[in-house]
Design an enzyme around this catalytic site. Structure first.
Site, PDB file in Angstrom:
ATOM      1  N   SER A  60     -11.507  -4.319   2.308  1.00 11.07           N
ATOM      2  CA  SER A  60     -10.213  -3.676   2.088  1.00 11.07           C
ATOM      3  C   SER A  60      -9.462  -3.481   3.406  1.00 11.07           C
ATOM      4  O   SER A  60      -8.263  -3.742   3.497  1.00 11.07           O
ATOM      5  CB  SER A  60     -10.430  -2.328   1.397  1.00 11.07           C
ATOM      6  N   ASN A 117       0.852  -1.190   0.000  1.00 11.58           N
ATOM      7  CA  ASN A 117       0.000   0.000   0.000  1.00 11.58           C
ATOM      8  C   ASN A 117       0.886   1.236   0.000  1.00 11.58           C
ATOM      9  O   ASN A 117       1.778   1.369   0.848  1.00 11.58           O
ATOM     10  CB  ASN A 117      -0.912   0.011   1.230  1.00 11.58           C
ATOM     11  N   SER A 155      -5.072  -0.454  -2.973  1.00 13.60           N
ATOM     12  CA  SER A 155      -5.616   0.871  -2.724  1.00 13.60           C
ATOM     13  C   SER A 155      -6.770   0.707  -1.739  1.00 13.60           C
ATOM     14  O   SER A 155      -7.688  -0.080  -1.990  1.00 13.60           O
ATOM     15  CB  SER A 155      -6.107   1.489  -4.034  1.00 13.60           C
ATOM     16  N   GLU A 156      -6.708   1.428  -0.632  1.00 15.32           N
ATOM     17  CA  GLU A 156      -7.642   1.106   0.455  1.00 15.32           C
ATOM     18  C   GLU A 156      -9.089   1.444   0.122  1.00 15.32           C
ATOM     19  O   GLU A 156      -9.992   1.004   0.824  1.00 15.32           O
ATOM     20  CB  GLU A 156      -7.192   1.749   1.779  1.00 15.32           C
ATOM     21  N   ASN A 157      -9.320   2.203  -0.942  1.00 14.30           N
ATOM     22  CA  ASN A 157     -10.710   2.423  -1.349  1.00 14.30           C
ATOM     23  C   ASN A 157     -11.315   1.207  -2.049  1.00 14.30           C
ATOM     24  O   ASN A 157     -12.480   1.258  -2.442  1.00 14.30           O
ATOM     25  CB  ASN A 157     -10.841   3.675  -2.230  1.00 14.30           C
TER      26      ASN A 157
END
Lengths: 221, 232, 221, 232
Positions: C90, C25, C48-50
């Site tokens: 996520s 990340n 991607s944390e979204n």
């Protein structure tokens, strides 16, 4: 009086609790039979806790698919708009109050709505499966069972003597003899079967019953 | 080390006494091929975490028959009479967990949580010895995460990045178990190149998977053949 | 010495921490630049944390898609084998230790690996976004930052004075001047940039540094 | 009552002071059409639960500009200068939550849990006043579920049973928020008949949805246009 076995009659009566748009979980046994009595044109979506919404009828023999079973491990079919998901999301639905109605078998129900239905006395313990989650999380819990044990002893009791599945979880009890609602003031008898009387129901019930405006049980067909 | 494609070494290297999760519900979506490899390897004193314990002649039942299982953590073991006999004789241990709590404890392990409060089992033997707490007027019981050393999962399609797709009701516990073990071994009916699964339809992203391989000769037994006649 | 800005040099050095098969990340700023220096042939999957694994390069202008952004809200592209998912899964990945390496910017790092990087002193608080989860859950946390503030004051301190993002979470600090590992015995200086000295690093560091077998910083290209 | 297809009555009926979740990350996957309806209805003192607060001229920013929002529960509000000004003037309240905790609290609400222990935020201001607990050698902080009265979500495709499918990174908080509100209103780019979404690819099963409708004129703004030249 409707033809058919007593168990079918229980299923037919429970079918009258269905409402348009309900998401419903049916347990094994009598509850499964409720699917046969969903009123025509009513939009009912059946949930299977192994990860499906939208159970259809049993498949034809050639269409049986080992990848498609219900929580009773029976081969089933899907309907348009079905969805599949994992067990974690399936029980999120259950605990989160997204299932409008769960119908389960019962061994004992107490007058405060406790349910015992997972440990058979004297037998090896097989496990609770999803029953504890279903009773803890569903908006309404209807118990489908014969009014008494085979030896005639009452199954509706002041307190359950068997290990509990849930405390204060039952909304309504439907038996071959009666419909009983679980209210804050105790058990309320609301319907008796055509072939019985309030007195007989009272006699075969171990817990005290409030007698409401008792009607004759009617059945979906 | 990236994704591997051969399960043999990892399964052979599982130590005695390991805790292994196995996906599936009844006979549906079970890791048949990895179970067969574990049978060959012959490890003892295993703890198996699985919703069911297979049947006498298939699935986890084979491992039980082979004397490899010391303990089952399950929700329902009613379909296995051999297990029942061993249980009565005290030769196997069984922990029974409500199915939703079972799924959620496994997810909590995979999701790095320390535990959670659930309404399931309050006032029953399941809550014995556990903390209960009233939260916003409702009573809950505290449950801990359920981890494992290995997870054996089965998917319909896998790609070479380890992404998995499950058909119909075969997902059940497979996807959540893939999250919760130190090493996850996935057998698939069809192994495709990266990109062969629609990215929005990936159920188990490859980051949860250590080994992905094409299984052979899936038996896919049906436990209860229920059908209707065509004209009904 | 490599050409390019000091920030690029930090990104180039951090790229040397990548290992085949890593899920990584990248935060906003210098961390994003690390993507440009992934060694050829190394299998790195960017998270991607979204809700995405498998970020590719920025799209061409005509291929920009409002449905496809990274956590910095920039338009991006996908790679073969990408997957999309919701924010709950996520962050299950993040907290569950499934992300091998997170690279974040920093305002302060303490000698026990505490990180402060979300509240700018004197400014309106904008929020921590996913930073607290990323540092709490990732297996390795590398902080990418300039060694000192613009006014020359040290950012590596005995204790952070700014509100914390996480306690004891940093694995390694990479600055324009040095590489410092966070060990149980404190901060360990392992590399210094070609254009500086151990003494200069020590002088510009507010916390005490153990001096290991110090090598010259090398950079991925 | 089954799925409905017209959002107007339900949105007009939202009371002042309601708590509304809104999906989206930045400008990606936001419920543009339902926000427009809420702007028209003009309710006041709303609490909005959303990862971000929109930008000055779009998304939740429009509701803020219109003086409808009393409180935001968010993870990052850095893209909205109007909100910043109101915050300094004490005319709006903002609760900031770490993004993973935010997602998990919403899921806990939808999943009927009473709360959970997370490692996120231990030792920071986020843990102030909350219970912390050591579990298996690691410290966790207790977090409560985050419920809402309504959820506005946006999906790429929806069917008439309320099943939803999200393209690319538009799922973000939409699916989890759909679980956590008393009433969920889903706008979709494409409304199809039941069965129009592959059953295995449904992200939000219809049981979480009360209203599904085809949105009009999606603007789908891009917040940061980043691109490369074709030959790079």
């Amino acid at each position: 009086m409707k033809s058919g076995s007593k168990k079918e009659r229980i299923a037919q009566r429970i079918a009258r609790e269905l409402r348009d748009g309900f998401y419903v979980n049916l347990g094994i046994g009598i509850p499964t039979m409720v699917a046969d009595y969903i009123p025509d044109g009513m939009d009912i979506t059946l949930h299977s806790e192994n990860g499906m919404l939208g159970i259809g009828p049993y498949p034809t023999e050639g269409a049986m698919n080992p990848d498609l079973i219900n929580a009773g491990k029976e081969t089933i079919s899907e309907t348009p708009g079905s969805s599949y998901f994992g067990s974690d999301l399936s029980f999120a639905m259950v605990r989160g109050g997204h299932i409008d109605l769960s119908i389960l078998g019962g061994m004992q129900v107490s007058e405060t709505g406790d349910l015992a239905n997972w440990m058979v006395p004297g037998a090896v313990v097989k496990g609770m499966g999803g029953a504890m989650d279903l009773v803890a999380g569903s908006r309404r819990v209807v118990v489908a069972m014969m009014h008494t044990s085979k030896d005639g002893s009452p199954k509706i009791l002041p307190e359950c003597t068997l290990p509990l599945t849930g405390v204060g979880v039952v909304t309504m009890i439907v038996t071959d003899l009666a419909v009983i609602e679980v209210t804050k003031a105790g058990l309320l008898l609301t319907e008796v079967a055509p072939d019985t009387t309030v007195d007989e129901v009272r006699e075969k019930t171990g817990a005290s019953l409030r007698i409401g405006d008792v009607r004759e049980m009617r059945f979906a067909s | 080390m990236g994704i591997q494609y051969d399960p043999a070494a990892m399964i052979a290297g599982i130590p005695d006494g390991a805790r292994i999760m196995m996906g599936g519900f009844g006979m549906c979506g079970i890791p048949e091929n990895s179970i067969a490899l574990l049978l060959e390897s012959g490890q003892k004193n295993l703890t198996i975490v699985s919703n069911n314990a297979g049947v006498d002649t298939f699935g986890i039942g084979l491992l039980i028959n082979n004397g490899q299982v010391r303990k089952m953590i399950s929700t329902y073991i009613g379909e296995n009479t051999v297990l029942e006999k061993l249980l009565i004789e005290g030769r196997i241990e069984v922990d029974l967990v409500p199915q939703g709590t079972f799924a959620e404890r496994i997810r909590a392990a995979g999701a790095g949580l320390g535990g959670f409060f659930t309404p399931t089992g309050v006032g029953t033997v399941v809550a014995d010895g556990k903390e209960t707490r009233e939260l916003n007027g409702k009573t809950y019981v505290f449950e801990e995460p359920l981890h494992a050393d290995y997870a054996f999962v089965k998917a319909s399609v896998g790609d070479r990045k380890g992404n998995l797709f499950y058909r119909k009701t075969t997902q059940n516990f497979n996807a959540v178990m893939a999250m919760a073990a130190k090493k996850t071994i996935a057998e698939v009916e069809q192994l495709v190149d990266a990109g062969g699964i629609e990215p929005e339809s990936v159920h188990t992203p490859g980051l949860f998977v250590d080994v992905v391989y094409q299984g052979a000769n899936f038996e896919k037994r049906i436990e209860k053949r229920t059908y209707r006649t065509a004209d009904r």
